[in-house]
Design a protein around this motif. Structure first.
Motif, mmCIF file in Angstrom:
data_model
loop_
_atom_site.group_PDB
_atom_site.id
_atom_site.type_symbol
_atom_site.label_atom_id
_atom_site.label_comp_id
_atom_site.label_asym_id
_atom_site.label_seq_id
_atom_site.Cartn_x
_atom_site.Cartn_y
_atom_site.Cartn_z
ATOM 1 N N THR A 249 0.833 -1.197 0.000
ATOM 2 C CA THR A 249 0.000 0.000 0.000
ATOM 3 C C THR A 249 0.871 1.251 0.000
ATOM 4 O OG1 THR A 249 -0.111 -0.012 2.417
ATOM 5 C CG2 THR A 249 -1.850 -1.176 1.216
ATOM 6 N N ASP A 251 1.156 5.604 0.647
ATOM 7 C CA ASP A 251 0.673 6.829 1.269
ATOM 8 C C ASP A 251 1.004 7.957 0.300
ATOM 9 O OD1 ASP A 251 0.269 9.142 2.693
ATOM 10 O OD2 ASP A 251 1.096 8.366 4.568
ATOM 11 N N ARG A 269 -2.665 0.586 -4.558
ATOM 12 C CA ARG A 269 -3.327 0.260 -3.296
ATOM 13 C C ARG A 269 -3.111 1.389 -2.295
ATOM 14 N NH1 ARG A 269 -4.020 -5.017 -1.625
ATOM 15 N NH2 ARG A 269 -4.746 -4.033 0.300
ATOM 16 N N THR A 271 -4.668 2.727 1.716
ATOM 17 C CA THR A 271 -5.587 2.494 2.825
ATOM 18 C C THR A 271 -6.623 3.604 2.912
ATOM 19 O OG1 THR A 271 -4.031 3.619 4.316
ATOM 20 C CG2 THR A 271 -3.859 1.210 4.136
ATOM 21 N N ARG A 272 -6.240 4.790 2.455
ATOM 22 C CA ARG A 272 -7.136 5.945 2.539
ATOM 23 C C ARG A 272 -6.634 7.040 1.616
ATOM 24 N NH1 ARG A 272 -4.412 9.900 4.846
ATOM 25 N NH2 ARG A 272 -2.558 9.388 6.082
ATOM 26 N N LYS A 292 -8.772 -0.067 -3.301
ATOM 27 C CA LYS A 292 -9.334 -0.912 -2.251
ATOM 28 C C LYS A 292 -9.463 -0.166 -0.922
ATOM 29 C CE LYS A 292 -7.791 -5.225 -4.368
ATOM 30 N NZ LYS A 292 -7.077 -6.504 -4.200
ATOM 31 N N MET A 293 -9.881 1.091 -1.011
ATOM 32 C CA MET A 293 -10.086 1.895 0.191
ATOM 33 C C MET A 293 -11.355 1.443 0.913
ATOM 34 S SD MET A 293 -9.083 5.718 -1.144
ATOM 35 C CE MET A 293 -10.137 5.583 -2.582
ATOM 36 N N GLU A 294 -11.290 1.404 2.214
ATOM 37 C CA GLU A 294 -12.453 1.028 3.014
ATOM 38 C C GLU A 294 -13.224 2.245 3.500
ATOM 39 O OE1 GLU A 294 -11.121 -1.531 6.093
ATOM 40 O OE2 GLU A 294 -10.444 -3.117 4.732
#
Length: 420
Positions: A249, A251, A269, A271-272, A292-294
């Protein structure tokens, strides 16, 4: 008036021989204009590989621009002498027919003798080798190389210091080693793959405005990317694509340094998304894929005041619910969501997206209802839904249970793509 001016311009262009078309003879009796002397400096070639035999004639030696369309692979198999009378060319654009045979080939070495070239675009078909003589083209400003096969690139870029635009092949041979550090005037670089070069070369390319980086093996961390791109303060268009199967992932907080950035495409990828205060202030277009952000990305993006278009592509968001808040997306004109396979609920509050004109929804199979708030978006002119769910065609037509949400939209297009 416009039609009249067009006719006058076409007439004068023919009179002055502004552009001449050369077609390959289809029979022994069809010579067309291959032998006709021409004063035109701009030639367009259509047809097979022997078209350039015609161009090699002395009556074309004053040509400055040659465009080739639908050429076959014989062009790469000839001796290359077809360029002997085109030594003063400034523009060369060759495009092979994709239907040509797939036996590969090499770019003719004689192209490297066209030392006055400023613009070179080679859509090479199935060719696999670029000749090292291209290093002689030191005055090039524009260079584009494309092939359907993996291409071996020799060391040709070191002395092309005048280059402003460089588009590298999508498929590159594993033995290739790119040396781009001298291209300090480069403004647009596409298809760069760090595995075949050095990502630190960007530290010298301070004039870059458009950049596409393709990561193949996932070995570059966010810190390495940030440190390598830190000098690109004039960047306006950035595309980061991770094609590795098991990449980590990223940043992307470092994009806040690109204060002039207007276009951002991320196929990596994450996370945010960064907080809206950490995104470029003038960002106008953003496209996201396989992130694939949640966390709901719309809650962040809606705070960007200049955003005109948003694309949430394949698995960019894997959560179940999205919300567009009141007052959000004040300038958004186009929204596209596709292949968000987990999306079940989408809420649009009254006062959100007041300027939205087009909305496209592709294959969001768990989304069974359109937002109630769509009925408040009076600016909406076009809605496209493509899905395997036939129920949209009953819900959104006159008399349907959800028709009141879309009845104000002039164009509602419903496409069913499923098994009967």
């Amino acid at each position: 008036m416009h039609d009249m001016m067009r006719e006058v311009c076409l007439y004068k262009a023919k009179e002055e021989k502004f552009l001449q078309f050369i077609k390959v003879p289809t029979s022994s009796t069809s010579t067309i204009n291959a032998h006709t002397p021409t004063r035109s400096r701009r030639l367009a070639v259509h047809g097979g590989g022997n078209a350039f035999d015609m161009l090699g004639r002395k009556n074309n030696q004053k040509a400055r621009s040659v465009l080739g369309f639908g050429l076959d692979s014989n062009l790469w198999k000839q001796s290359g002498q077809e360029f002997r009378n085109l030594q003063l060319l400034r523009v060369l654009d060759l495009s092979l027919d994709y239907k040509s045979d797939s036996r590969g080939g090499r770019i003719p070495s004689s192209i490297g003798k066209l030392i006055h070239l400023r613009y070179l675009s080679l859509d090479m078909g199935w060719a696999t080798h670029v000749h090292s003589s291209l290093r002689n083209l030191k005055l090039l400003i524009y260079l584009k190389l494309e092939s359907y096969k993996s291409v071996h690139l020799p060391s040709i870029f070191k002395e092309m210091v005048e280059l402003r635009f460089l588009r590298l092949p999508t498929l590159i041979d594993a033995k290739t080693k790119l040396e781009l550090g001298n291209l300090v005037n480069l403004e647009c670089l596409g298809g760069f793959q760090p595995e075949y070069g050095s990502i630190t070369d960007f530290l010298r390319m301070k004039r870059l405005r458009s950049l596409q980086v393709i990561l193949l093996k996932g070995r570059y961390t966010s810190e390495v990317l940030a440190s390598s791109l830190c000098e690109l303060r004039d960047l306006e268009d950035l595309r980061l694509i991770d094609q590795s199967l098991f990449g980590g992932t990223y940043d992307v907080d470092f994009v806040c340094n690109f204060i002039h950035l207007r276009h951002l495409e991320l196929e990596i990828r994450m996370t945010r998304l960064p907080d809206h205060s950490r995104l470029p202030p003038h960002l106008a277009h953003i496209s996201l894929y396989i992130c694939k952000m949640e966390e709901d990305p719309l809650q962040i993006l809606e705070k960007l005041l200049h955003l005109k278009s948003v694309v949430l592509g394949h698995r960019s968001f894997v959560g179940r619910k999205m919300v567009c808040s009141k007052g959000g997306f004040p300038q958004l004109c186009n929204l596209e969501i596709s292949f968000l396979v987990n999306l079940e609920e989408w809420i649009v509050e009254e006062g959100s997206m007041p300027c939205l004109r087009t909305l496209s929804i592709w294959y969001c199979e768990k989304l069974e209802e359109l937002p109630e708030g769509l009925k408040y978006i009076t600016s909406l002119k076009e809605l496209k839904i493509t899905d395997r769910n036939k129920e949209w065609k009953t819900k959104l037509v006159p008399g349907g249970e959800s028709y009141h949400k879309v009845q104000h939209i002039p164009s509602v297009q419903l496409h069913y793509r499923g098994e009967e």
